[in-house]
Design an enzyme around this catalytic site. Sequence first.
Site, PDB file in Angstrom:
ATOM      1  N   LYS B  78       0.859  -1.188   0.000  1.00 18.26           N
ATOM      2  CA  LYS B  78       0.000   0.000   0.000  1.00 18.26           C
ATOM      3  C   LYS B  78       0.899   1.244   0.000  1.00 18.26           C
ATOM      4  O   LYS B  78       1.905   1.283   0.719  1.00 18.26           O
ATOM      5  CB  LYS B  78      -0.900  -0.024   1.244  1.00 18.26           C
ATOM      6  CG  LYS B  78      -1.992   1.033   1.263  1.00 18.26           C
ATOM      7  CD  LYS B  78      -2.909   0.859   2.487  1.00 18.26           C
ATOM      8  CE  LYS B  78      -4.050   1.839   2.507  1.00 18.26           C
ATOM      9  NZ  LYS B  78      -4.958   1.627   3.667  1.00 18.26           N
ATOM     10  N   SER B 153      -9.857   1.459   2.470  1.00 20.58           N
ATOM     11  CA  SER B 153      -8.971   2.253   1.636  1.00 20.58           C
ATOM     12  C   SER B 153      -7.864   1.452   0.937  1.00 20.58           C
ATOM     13  O   SER B 153      -7.261   1.956  -0.009  1.00 20.58           O
ATOM     14  CB  SER B 153      -8.312   3.325   2.502  1.00 20.58           C
ATOM     15  OG  SER B 153      -7.460   2.742   3.468  1.00 20.58           O
ATOM     16  N   SER B 177     -10.071  -0.913   6.697  1.00 14.58           N
ATOM     17  CA  SER B 177      -9.450  -0.676   5.395  1.00 14.58           C
ATOM     18  C   SER B 177      -8.710  -1.861   4.794  1.00 14.58           C
ATOM     19  O   SER B 177      -8.287  -1.807   3.643  1.00 14.58           O
ATOM     20  CB  SER B 177      -8.496   0.524   5.469  1.00 14.58           C
ATOM     21  OG  SER B 177      -9.226   1.724   5.382  1.00 14.58           O
TER      22      SER B 177
END
Lengths: 492, 479
Positions: B78, B153, B177
């Site tokens: 990420k 996310s 997330s």
Amino acid sequence: MTIAYVNDDDFAPSNADHERWTHNGWEMVVGLEVHVELATATKLFSASPNRFGDEPNTNIDPVTLGLPGALPVLNRHAVELAMRLGLALNCRIQKSTFARKNYFYPDMPKAYQISQYEDPITADGWLDLPDGFRVGIERGHLEEDTGKSTHVGGAGGRIHGSDYSLIDFNRAGVPLVEVVSRPDIRHPDQAKAYASELRAILVAIGASDAKMEEGSMRVDANVSVRKPGADFNTRCEIKNVNSVRSLGRAIEYEAKRQIALHEAGEPVVQQTRHWDENDGKTHTLRSKEDADDYRYFPEPDLVVVDPEPEWIDRVRAALPVLPAARRIALAEATGQSVDSEPVLLVVERDQDRYVLDAGVAGGDVALALKHVKEAPDTSATVPVDRLAKLTTMESDGTITATQAKTVLEAMVAGEHEADPEKIAAALGFEAMDTSELEQMVDAAIAEQPDAWEKFCAGEGKAMGALVGAVMKASKGQADGKAVTALLQQKKP
Amino acid sequence: MVDTTTAIEIADAVRSGTLTAADVVESYLAEIDARETDIHAFNLVLADVARERAADVDAQVAAGADPGPLAGVPVALKDNLCTRGIPTTCSSKILGDWKPPYDATVVTRLRDAGAIVVGKTNLDEFAMGSSTENSAFGPTRNPRDTSRVPGGSSGGSAAAVAAGFAPLSLGSDTGGSIRQPAALCGTVGVKPTYGAVSRLGLIAFGSSLDQIGPFATTVEDAALALEVISGHDPSDSTSIEQPSLDLRVALDQGVDGLRIGRITDLPSGASPDVEARLDAAFDALAAAGAKIVDVEVPAFGYGLTAYYLIAPAEASSNLARFDGVRFGSRVNAPDTNQMYMATRTEGFGDEVKRRIMLGTYALSAGYYDAYYGRAQKVRRLIARDFATAYADVDVLLTPASPTVAFEIGDKASDPLAMYLCDTYTIPSNLSGDPGMSVPFGTGDGGMPIGVQVLAPALEDATMFRAAAELERAADGGAS
């Protein structure tokens, strides 16, 4: 930080006996907030060196710069030094937490300062001034220092109107303890004594070099005025006080400024004011209305600091003898009062042990105190047994007080291996034997029969002429006391 | 067919010399080449870096050394995890071309285990969102249906694994997330116990809630990845002082006698297809010998509101450092305050600004007690209610997401609807307990559904034990 003071009166009942500053029937109410840079090897939350005076932006790292993803790790030694200070100020050591104080400023890397807010590591103690006046300590808490901005161009070194600003982050993250006193101070001299005493304690416990001029100890004063016994009035905070002397001046100026406002029926506005050393006045820095809302909240990147009792005990046991106790010891040994100038000065200079050791080495401690107070370099240059020897020579009349001073100067300069006997001999201060002195006295009497007659008749003034003649004949080597004694003996 | 093998199979083959890391990397890069334009899982594909690294791994094997348990395994990160010398953007304009001078602890641990970073994945800006639409670089699409969101996310990391761009990826989970996009993309996604994985080098959103965890195609791969990245890190003060988690031992233990909690007062809102799969999950575990126990967690339903005060409050402070002074983008202006404003106005997207304002308000003088202070009390209540429930059960099962993946744009203009996506995941962030999403069949439109397994803090292994059983049941049963 600013603490909401409760309106109670003096902290210690015995404080009532001390002199208060007054002006037109008003008294001052003063509390001090002192920021102290701790003498750790590294910063409060990172491994960068905590060092003053290095090239700008060399003692930095991701934590110091507040780079994304960086995390603080608390410096255990900083906690220990804060504990030492708390214990030296008679405070309790308690479970403490860190909070974030949020505000934007270019030299504040994360746009928040990590500081202890609700739960300081140490609280509720006191500091006794040398004259016995007791100042309450509200709290002492750990926090990180900011970077240092230099605003180039524009007026007065302020950010507003400057062309550009330079930032040095070497200081950012340096550990500070903020010591907040209660509003007990009633006299500028007490404020000065408080700053001096706190500095002496900090140096004694090795927590800081506490140099106001270099900014490693920064004193802000909260000042208000009132009629004695009345409620507290609005206060102003004075910043930028860079010496103990300025502290007294700034407080007195500010108190008088507020008194004038009260008497003119004008309001005292709560604000932060800047002491200007050049014009000797305080100037508005910012009013409470423009004050930031710091939005304190618990720092989620750090955990609770809860020193175990064994750790606290170890720190307490390792505390050195504090300046107050050292002054008492020195005063008792030398027959001086604890707040006499020689005692204050010699302890402040950390020379009390040296003076006392001169006594242990067989010397006269009172004379040693006198010499060390007057010749500060003595302790660094003269072996203590030599100082002891000098005081013995002086006390047994081998040399006079005046001669002793001259001999000590030579000792400090390193002449004749700092041996007072050799120096005295070289200077011709050889012990003048009594018969030699007696001859000189007899000669003086013979030369000035008038003076002798008057002296015998009890006119004290006449003695001066006789003693003066002996001193002249001896080229100043005669001991005035011995001469007087001989004259008295010879009186019919 | 390298793209269908697991991380464990790849590492075994690379360590034994039957497969080269170079071949593994080329195979995955080819997959990325073929479909990345449609998916947009990555902000940055590190093809050359990955090739160089693969050569290193192969050299180690050739020299008789063991590169580690993830030898030659491609991993996607990420893009809020710091990578030394490689841009790390948080999918925000405000970081500009900033290159961190250090690796996150998890990145170091992956490399030390022989893994190969193949790229930085897209996310909702600063991890704020549930659809990966709030990215300054455009949305990521769900590999199962590119008209739909991948969740967020960590949508890029979920999509990368679901699309076969990497067998493993890392995300961060502040309110769901990892678990919600894992559910929407049909992968395994784990939020470990708070403090089990170092946060050093994770660009913070809500520091007291953030936790890094893996995405994988199998529960076993997720367990291995978590074993590699977990364990005490003295550089993170909130890191728990214990060794790496020991998880794979629990996978084959079965659930005989395990007490599985069904929360009777769970907030409603899950769609019927999701409810049906949750019921099926209870049935499957009961059939495997687990005992299903009804429990109450009364404060569960207050999690969402408490979260939307605490997380933005911390974010408002964490994101204050993006001021244009020391790194990232800067918009010049006549004075410092105007420079701050111009930089932040230009650099942050709408959702980030919304949360900064929410958080600033919640912490303001006069409002602190009513908002932030109250939310902290709710947080303690939630932790207490979970603890009470865990006295009677070993794990809890809930939906991971109230619905299957929704269409891109569906909730983009309705922040509240978007926030409700995290109803079931948020409470365990507030309590610090672990949670994971396990694929358990499909629902509307044939889209994947994830079941969430929750466990008490430091009982990650028990959570994996139940998750492994669900995985076996899902593979065996129809949906």
